[in-house]
Motif scaffolding. Structure first.
Motif, PDB file in Angstrom:
ATOM      1  N   TRP A 190      33.392  -4.564  22.167  1.00  0.00           N
ATOM      2  CA  TRP A 190      33.911  -3.273  21.363  1.00  0.00           C
ATOM      3  C   TRP A 190      32.978  -2.254  21.621  1.00  0.00           C
ATOM      4  O   TRP A 190      33.409  -1.019  21.328  1.00  0.00           O
ATOM      5  CB  TRP A 190      34.102  -3.887  19.886  1.00  0.00           C
ATOM      6  CG  TRP A 190      35.050  -4.860  20.173  1.00  0.00           C
ATOM      7  CD1 TRP A 190      36.486  -4.906  20.891  1.00  0.00           C
ATOM      8  CD2 TRP A 190      35.324  -6.288  19.176  1.00  0.00           C
ATOM      9  NE1 TRP A 190      37.040  -6.102  20.586  1.00  0.00           N
ATOM     10  CE2 TRP A 190      36.405  -6.842  19.762  1.00  0.00           C
ATOM     11  CE3 TRP A 190      34.315  -6.748  18.248  1.00  0.00           C
ATOM     12  CZ2 TRP A 190      36.672  -8.284  19.072  1.00  0.00           C
ATOM     13  CZ3 TRP A 190      34.701  -8.027  17.909  1.00  0.00           C
ATOM     14  CH2 TRP A 190      35.656  -8.658  18.140  1.00  0.00           C
ATOM     15  N   LYS A 193      34.379  -0.667  24.518  1.00  0.00           N
ATOM     16  CA  LYS A 193      35.443   0.341  24.001  1.00  0.00           C
ATOM     17  C   LYS A 193      35.207   1.644  23.496  1.00  0.00           C
ATOM     18  O   LYS A 193      36.203   2.520  23.746  1.00  0.00           O
ATOM     19  CB  LYS A 193      36.437  -0.547  23.309  1.00  0.00           C
ATOM     20  CG  LYS A 193      37.287  -1.471  23.826  1.00  0.00           C
ATOM     21  CD  LYS A 193      38.602  -1.211  23.837  1.00  0.00           C
ATOM     22  CE  LYS A 193      39.437  -2.312  24.477  1.00  0.00           C
ATOM     23  NZ  LYS A 193      40.916  -2.284  24.515  1.00  0.00           N
ATOM     24  N   LEU A 194      33.977   1.808  22.731  1.00  0.00           N
ATOM     25  CA  LEU A 194      33.796   2.796  21.988  1.00  0.00           C
ATOM     26  C   LEU A 194      32.929   3.531  23.085  1.00  0.00           C
ATOM     27  O   LEU A 194      32.415   4.823  22.473  1.00  0.00           O
ATOM     28  CB  LEU A 194      32.973   2.515  20.765  1.00  0.00           C
ATOM     29  CG  LEU A 194      33.836   1.809  19.670  1.00  0.00           C
ATOM     30  CD1 LEU A 194      32.928   1.526  18.454  1.00  0.00           C
ATOM     31  CD2 LEU A 194      35.129   2.438  19.421  1.00  0.00           C
ATOM     32  N   LEU A 223      40.378   7.264  22.158  1.00  0.00           N
ATOM     33  CA  LEU A 223      41.206   6.280  21.447  1.00  0.00           C
ATOM     34  C   LEU A 223      42.121   7.055  21.042  1.00  0.00           C
ATOM     35  O   LEU A 223      42.193   8.019  20.066  1.00  0.00           O
ATOM     36  CB  LEU A 223      40.051   5.794  20.299  1.00  0.00           C
ATOM     37  CG  LEU A 223      38.830   4.902  20.906  1.00  0.00           C
ATOM     38  CD1 LEU A 223      38.034   4.904  19.600  1.00  0.00           C
ATOM     39  CD2 LEU A 223      39.236   3.727  21.307  1.00  0.00           C
ATOM     40  N   ASP A 225      44.190   7.032  17.841  1.00  0.00           N
ATOM     41  CA  ASP A 225      44.158   6.328  16.572  1.00  0.00           C
ATOM     42  C   ASP A 225      45.200   6.788  15.709  1.00  0.00           C
ATOM     43  O   ASP A 225      44.986   6.786  14.576  1.00  0.00           O
ATOM     44  CB  ASP A 225      42.758   6.546  16.015  1.00  0.00           C
ATOM     45  CG  ASP A 225      42.385   7.918  15.844  1.00  0.00           C
ATOM     46  OD1 ASP A 225      43.310   8.811  16.194  1.00  0.00           O
ATOM     47  OD2 ASP A 225      41.139   8.406  15.664  1.00  0.00           O
ATOM     48  N   TYR A 275      42.314   0.108  16.148  1.00  0.00           N
ATOM     49  CA  TYR A 275      41.601   0.949  16.506  1.00  0.00           C
ATOM     50  C   TYR A 275      41.049   0.857  17.833  1.00  0.00           C
ATOM     51  O   TYR A 275      40.835   1.610  18.917  1.00  0.00           O
ATOM     52  CB  TYR A 275      40.375   1.142  15.686  1.00  0.00           C
ATOM     53  CG  TYR A 275      39.483   2.496  15.647  1.00  0.00           C
ATOM     54  CD1 TYR A 275      40.270   3.607  15.232  1.00  0.00           C
ATOM     55  CD2 TYR A 275      38.351   2.241  16.280  1.00  0.00           C
ATOM     56  CE1 TYR A 275      39.346   4.731  15.139  1.00  0.00           C
ATOM     57  CE2 TYR A 275      37.467   3.573  16.006  1.00  0.00           C
ATOM     58  CZ  TYR A 275      38.122   4.798  15.796  1.00  0.00           C
ATOM     59  OH  TYR A 275      37.573   5.753  15.702  1.00  0.00           O
ATOM     60  N   VAL A 276      40.449  -0.480  18.230  1.00  0.00           N
ATOM     61  CA  VAL A 276      39.974  -0.886  19.675  1.00  0.00           C
ATOM     62  C   VAL A 276      41.013  -1.295  20.526  1.00  0.00           C
ATOM     63  O   VAL A 276      40.847  -1.808  21.640  1.00  0.00           O
ATOM     64  CB  VAL A 276      38.726  -1.665  19.655  1.00  0.00           C
ATOM     65  CG1 VAL A 276      37.354  -0.761  18.945  1.00  0.00           C
ATOM     66  CG2 VAL A 276      39.042  -2.915  18.809  1.00  0.00           C
ATOM     67  N   ASP A 277      42.176  -1.450  19.845  1.00  0.00           N
ATOM     68  CA  ASP A 277      43.209  -2.103  20.805  1.00  0.00           C
ATOM     69  C   ASP A 277      42.960  -3.598  21.191  1.00  0.00           C
ATOM     70  O   ASP A 277      42.973  -3.503  22.473  1.00  0.00           O
ATOM     71  CB  ASP A 277      43.644  -1.156  21.831  1.00  0.00           C
ATOM     72  CG  ASP A 277      45.223  -1.455  22.600  1.00  0.00           C
ATOM     73  OD1 ASP A 277      45.825  -2.429  21.874  1.00  0.00           O
ATOM     74  OD2 ASP A 277      45.488  -0.968  23.548  1.00  0.00           O
TER      75      ASP A 277
END
Ligand code: B12
Length: 333
Positions: A190, A193-194, A223, A225, A275-277
């Motif tokens: 994650w 992802k960010l 992202l 969101d 949020y992070v799918d």
């Protein structure tokens, strides 16, 4: 799960756990310092004795074998042990200054403290800011001290959206950001992802800090969101709907409080997964929640009921709907 132990601490480990169980500060410090005396490096005492023992404490709490009070007492003993090891070694800085902090709302200071001490042993000039540092104060601290890097700790995946906002705020100061902690996933997926650099543990953190590539500007992440924002706006309604569905008349006041907290964790974990799918974030959380509730005698079909109510309300939230349906506990065959 039994910890895979470093041979140099294997015989000391059960004694250390016993001291945690007895809340025996002096005994635990003796175990740690006698390892140092016998030549075991301080880093190993911290990462191979204290860290796995704390993870074990977490498992006992998760399985309802230890109360919160026992966990707090044990954690306090471990804090004392870390301080004793750090004082015994008194590492002097030979490298640049780095700041280690827990994100806003993150109370797991001990993992970050371990990281801070191991970096200190490695020569870094570490400033440890402790638990739950509000982003605005962290940012002004970074402006003032302009460290080589800021290391941000997050232990709970449900806090990832908050983590990302703090990461972005820190980046605007031009201080490179390195993150860590189980909140970013065991493999750091994650953090990827960010779009932020991740280190699995303190040793890895020290190597990353020493890598010139670490200074490179981070790749921009986009992202989507919108669904996350909608979920956050629906949070209270979702909790209320789930509470209406449960037969709360039979619950004690303490059980009602715990249920409200759990429903909050469900919505926050769902929102973080959106949020992070990544459905696996919510799936892992649900696996953990079911084990916690089961060990406390809570009938697991109540989780299914709350997921049904939430999924019904979230028909227009495709990811959230799918994640809830995918993770719903199946009735026993
Ligand atoms: C002590 C403890 C607490 C204490 C923390 C006190 C303190 N001073 O730290 C208190 C009571 C505050 C607490 C509260 C909660 N806790 Co707690 N806690 C723990 C416990 C038992 C030990 C933490 C610890 O010291 N771990 C030891 C360290 C060494 O392990 P580590 O995280 O793996 O750290 C290593 C790496 O991840 C990495 N790393 C960690 N941080 C960083 C940072 C950087 C920058 C880098 C580079 C690397 C790095 O390096 C470390 C060393 O190798 C853990 C169990 C566990 N497995 O960790 C639960 C645990 C983390 N807690 C948990 C939970 C659920 C909670 C609460 C939600 C409980 C509640 N109902 O209120 C709250 C949340 C509070 C909050 N908002 O932060 C769960 C999380 C489950 C999940 N799937 O998300 C755990 C896993 C317990 C469990 N088994 O169920 N907790």
């Amino acid at each position: 799960m039994t910890a895979v132990l470093d041979p140099s601490v294997e015989t000391a480990y059960p004694r250390y756990l016993h001291c945690l169980d007895e809340a025996d500060e002096n005994g635990a410090i003796d175990v740690a310092l006698s390892l140092l005396d016998s030549g075991v490096p301080a880093e190993r005492v911290l990462l191979s004795l204290v860290a796995p023992a704390q993870a074990q404490v977490g498992e006992w709490w998760q399985r309802n074998e230890w109360s919160v009070a026992q966990e707090h007492a044990a954690t306090h003993v471990s804090e004392r042990v870390i301080a004793a090891v750090a004082t015994a070694v008194r590492a002097r800085p030979t490298r640049e200054r780095v700041v280690v902090a827990c994100l806003d709302g993150e109370w797991h200071a001990l993992p970050a403290r371990l990281v801070a001490e191991v970096l200190r042993l490695d020569g870094w000039d570490v400033t440890f800011l402790g638990a739950s540092v509000p982003s605005v104060h962290l940012v002004s601290y970074l402006h003032r001290h302009d460290p080589r890097a800021v290391l941000l700790a997050c232990a709970l995946p449900m806090r990832l959206p908050h983590a990302f906002r703090a990461i972005e705020a820190c980046r605007r100061t031009d201080v490179p950001v390195l993150v860590g902690g189980r909140g970013f996933g065991s493999d750091g997926r994650w953090a990827t992802k960010l779009g932020v650099a991740f280190a699995r543990d303190a040793r890895a953190a020290s190597s990353v800090l020493a890598t010139p590539a670490f200074d490179a500007a981070p790749a921009p992440v986009s992202l989507d969101d919108t669904e996350y924002a909608g979920l956050v706006a629906t949070r209270v309604e979702l909790i209320d709907l789930a509470l209406e569905r449960l037969d709360l008349k039979r619950y004690s006041p303490a059980q009602v409080d715990a249920t409200v907290a759990d429903l909050g964790y469900i919505v926050d974990s769902l929102a973080a997964a959106v949020y992070v799918d990544d459905a696996s974030l919510f799936g892992e959380f649900v696996g953990w929640l079911l084990e916690v509730l089961d060990s406390r005698g809570v009938p697991l079909h109540t989780v299914g009921l709350t997921f049904d109510v939430m999924a019904d309300r979230l028909r227009d939230f495709p990811r959230a709907h799918r994640f809830l349906r995918g993770a719903a506990p199946r009735p026993a065959a």
